[in-house]
Scaffold this motif. Structure first.
Motif, short mmCIF file in Angstrom:
data_model
loop_
_atom_site.label_atom_id
_atom_site.label_comp_id
_atom_site.label_asym_id
_atom_site.label_seq_id
_atom_site.Cartn_x
_atom_site.Cartn_y
_atom_site.Cartn_z
N ALA A 23 19.21 50.85 30.47
CA ALA A 23 20.53 50.69 30.86
C ALA A 23 21.50 50.96 29.57
O ALA A 23 21.99 52.32 29.84
N GLN A 24 21.10 50.42 29.24
CA GLN A 24 21.85 50.37 27.96
C GLN A 24 21.84 52.25 26.57
O GLN A 24 22.44 53.00 26.85
N GLU A 52 24.90 57.55 36.52
CA GLU A 52 23.37 56.85 36.30
C GLU A 52 22.83 55.82 37.09
O GLU A 52 22.06 54.67 37.19
N VAL A 93 22.54 55.11 28.68
CA VAL A 93 24.70 55.64 28.03
C VAL A 93 24.63 56.00 27.05
O VAL A 93 25.25 56.70 27.45
N LYS A 126 30.03 45.95 32.69
CA LYS A 126 29.31 44.68 31.74
C LYS A 126 28.45 45.44 30.72
O LYS A 126 28.41 44.96 29.55
N ILE A 127 28.07 46.70 31.88
CA ILE A 127 26.77 47.24 30.49
C ILE A 127 27.63 48.39 29.19
O ILE A 127 27.42 48.23 27.87
N THR A 162 29.12 44.98 26.49
CA THR A 162 27.90 44.81 25.91
C THR A 162 27.64 45.98 24.39
O THR A 162 27.59 44.88 23.83
N MET A 163 28.11 46.80 25.09
CA MET A 163 27.24 47.73 24.16
C MET A 163 28.89 48.01 23.51
O MET A 163 28.69 48.36 21.87
N LEU A 204 17.60 47.93 23.06
CA LEU A 204 18.43 48.49 23.80
C LEU A 204 17.73 47.53 25.62
O LEU A 204 16.63 48.69 25.37
N THR A 205 18.32 47.61 26.55
CA THR A 205 18.37 47.51 28.52
C THR A 205 17.98 49.19 28.08
O THR A 205 18.13 50.43 27.90
N SER A 258 28.72 46.65 38.15
CA SER A 258 27.45 46.24 36.79
C SER A 258 27.81 47.61 35.48
O SER A 258 27.16 47.28 34.21
N MET A 259 28.29 48.40 35.15
CA MET A 259 28.83 49.37 34.50
C MET A 259 29.59 49.09 33.25
O MET A 259 29.35 48.65 32.46
#
Length: 144
Positions: free
Chosen positions: A37-38, A60, A41, A69-70, A73-74, A34-35, A66-67
């Motif tokens: 950031a991911q 975060e 989270v 998008k995160i 994606t998750m 994961l990135t 940005s969150m």
């Protein structure tokens, strides 16, 4: 060196070593990683439970866009899901899925295995016992 100086020296050493260890462990690549950031989270949801995307963005320290998008994606990866907030139907809560929880445990296990292997390669049994003892002392300090 006085007691205060000794304690200050120990505190400085702990911060330096923990910072290095944290960076090193976070930098470890895990298959399909994961990135950062991911991963952060996932860890937050695992520790603190469901949260809104806006609350996650604040926690975060990222922009709400940005969150979003995160989280999207998750969600597409099956790691989280969004459900209506039972106390406020206008809000959505981001919740860790079973797959997300398993992923979190798997990533943590891989990092723990790396650390155990590295400790085994660089430490004697007596040094490992000392590490265990010191970690117990530091844990006691966090509960004081």
């Amino acid at each position: 060196m006085g007691d205060c100086d000794l304690a200050a020296h120990a505190a400085g050493d702990v911060f330096v070593v923990f910072s290095r260890l944290r960076r090193r462990v976070k930098a470890l690549a895990v298959e399909g990683d994961l990135t950062p950031a991911q991963a952060s989270v996932l860890a937050r949801l695992d520790k603190e439970g469901p949260a809104s995307a806006s609350d996650l963005a604040v926690a975060e320290r990222v922009r709400p866009q940005s969150m979003a998008k995160i989280v999207m994606t998750m969600e597409l990866a099956g790691l989280v899901e969004r459900n209506p907030d039972p106390t406020d139907g206008r809000r959505q809560l981001v919740t860790l899925t079973e797959q997300g929880r398993e992923r979190r445990i798997g990533d943590r296990l891989a990092r723990e295995q790396w650390l155990a292997r590295t400790l085994r390669e660089h430490c004697t049994d007596d040094q490992l016992r000392a590490v265990i003892e010191v970690m117990g002392l530091l844990d006691d300090v966090t509960h004081a």
